[in-house]
Write a protein that holds these residues in place. Structure first.
Motif, short mmCIF file in Angstrom:
data_model
loop_
_atom_site.label_atom_id
_atom_site.label_comp_id
_atom_site.label_asym_id
_atom_site.label_seq_id
_atom_site.Cartn_x
_atom_site.Cartn_y
_atom_site.Cartn_z
N GLN A 151 -26.19 2.54 28.95
CA GLN A 151 -25.79 3.10 30.25
C GLN A 151 -24.36 3.60 30.25
O GLN A 151 -24.04 4.57 30.92
CB GLN A 151 -25.99 2.05 31.36
N ASN A 152 -23.49 2.96 29.46
CA ASN A 152 -22.09 3.38 29.42
C ASN A 152 -21.85 4.45 28.35
O ASN A 152 -20.72 4.87 28.13
CB ASN A 152 -21.18 2.18 29.16
N LYS A 177 -20.01 15.34 33.92
CA LYS A 177 -18.91 14.41 34.17
C LYS A 177 -17.56 15.14 34.10
O LYS A 177 -16.67 14.90 34.94
CB LYS A 177 -18.94 13.27 33.16
N GLU A 181 -14.94 15.43 37.29
CA GLU A 181 -13.58 14.91 37.20
C GLU A 181 -12.53 16.00 37.35
O GLU A 181 -11.45 15.77 37.90
CB GLU A 181 -13.42 14.17 35.87
N CYS A 186 -15.79 11.58 40.89
CA CYS A 186 -16.23 10.59 39.90
C CYS A 186 -17.74 10.46 39.97
O CYS A 186 -18.37 10.80 40.98
CB CYS A 186 -15.56 9.24 40.15
N SER A 188 -21.10 7.79 38.74
CA SER A 188 -21.52 6.50 38.23
C SER A 188 -23.04 6.45 38.16
O SER A 188 -23.72 7.28 38.78
CB SER A 188 -21.00 5.36 39.13
N GLU A 190 -26.48 3.66 38.15
CA GLU A 190 -27.09 2.34 38.28
C GLU A 190 -28.55 2.47 37.88
O GLU A 190 -29.22 3.44 38.27
CB GLU A 190 -26.99 1.82 39.71
N PHE A 198 -27.88 8.18 40.15
CA PHE A 198 -26.59 8.78 39.83
C PHE A 198 -25.87 9.06 41.14
O PHE A 198 -26.45 9.68 42.04
CB PHE A 198 -26.76 10.07 39.04
#
Length: 209
Positions: A151-152, A177, A181, A186, A188, A190, A198
């Protein structure tokens, strides 16, 4: 534009056929004609709801993109639920960058279903809302969980979960991304067994609301 014109032509042809049927029923004037016409119209109404939709997001370019994406979802038995609580006219961002961000995220959700054709009731949701002076874009799907150990990594340049590697794989989320930015936003993610979400956030105050 070619896709939009093709859809409009097809629907024009379908509408002409339906009108001819109704005209024929009127001309025959047989018993219960009104009831037959009512039943016929009721029968085709469900198809009208699932056909090409004109969506109002507050951004003309995004309206066109989401209309095409909605048509693609319909053809592939995916429920694309679009809920625009806050219009994109409140967001200050270049048109081409906004289109790239939204297109990449929705395409990523579509692609998540490809190796999992046995999933029932495929669904993607697209929402916008404002909270604490932040403009949020939320895109979620029920295509299955992204493993926690990657995920990261999904926003890294060149990283891809696709089994068939290609030179153009692994750049969609990375580019997304970067664009977010660059616009002081930003992103993220989950993900669990039920939903992958997202979430994109842009600060309205910083962007000169």
């Amino acid at each position: 534009m070619k896709e939009i014109i093709s859809i409009i032509r097809r629907e024009k042809h379908d509408f002409a056929n339906h009108i001819n049927v109704i005209w024929g029923l009127c001309s025959l004037n047989r018993p219960n004609t009104v009831e037959k016409i009512k039943n016929y119209v009721d029968g085709i109404s469900d198809n009208l709801h699932s056909s090409f939709k004109y969506i109002n997001t507050g951004n003309d370019y995004l309206d066109g993109l989401l209309s095409i994406k909605n048509n693609f979802a319909d053809k592939n038995n995916i429920d694309l639920d679009i809920m625009i609580e806050e219009p994109f006219s409140k967001l200050k961002i270049k048109e081409n960058e906004l289109i790239s961000i939204i297109s990449n995220l929705i395409d990523n959700a579509f692609e998540a279903f490809q190796p999992k054709s046995n999933i029932q009731n495929k669904k993607i949701t697209f929402d916008t809302f404002i909270e604490d002076n932040e403009f949020y874009i939320e895109i979620s799907d029920n295509a299955g969980m992204i493993p926690k150990n990657i995920q990261n990594k999904i926003f890294e340049k060149g990283f891809s979960t696709k089994t068939e590697k290609s030179d153009d794989h692994g750049f969609g989320l990375y580019i997304t991304k970067q664009l977010i930015e660059q616009n002081n936003g930003c992103i993220s993610v989950e993900s669990n067994s039920e939903i992958t979400k997202f979430l994109v956030a842009f600060n309205l105050q910083e962007r000169g609301k």
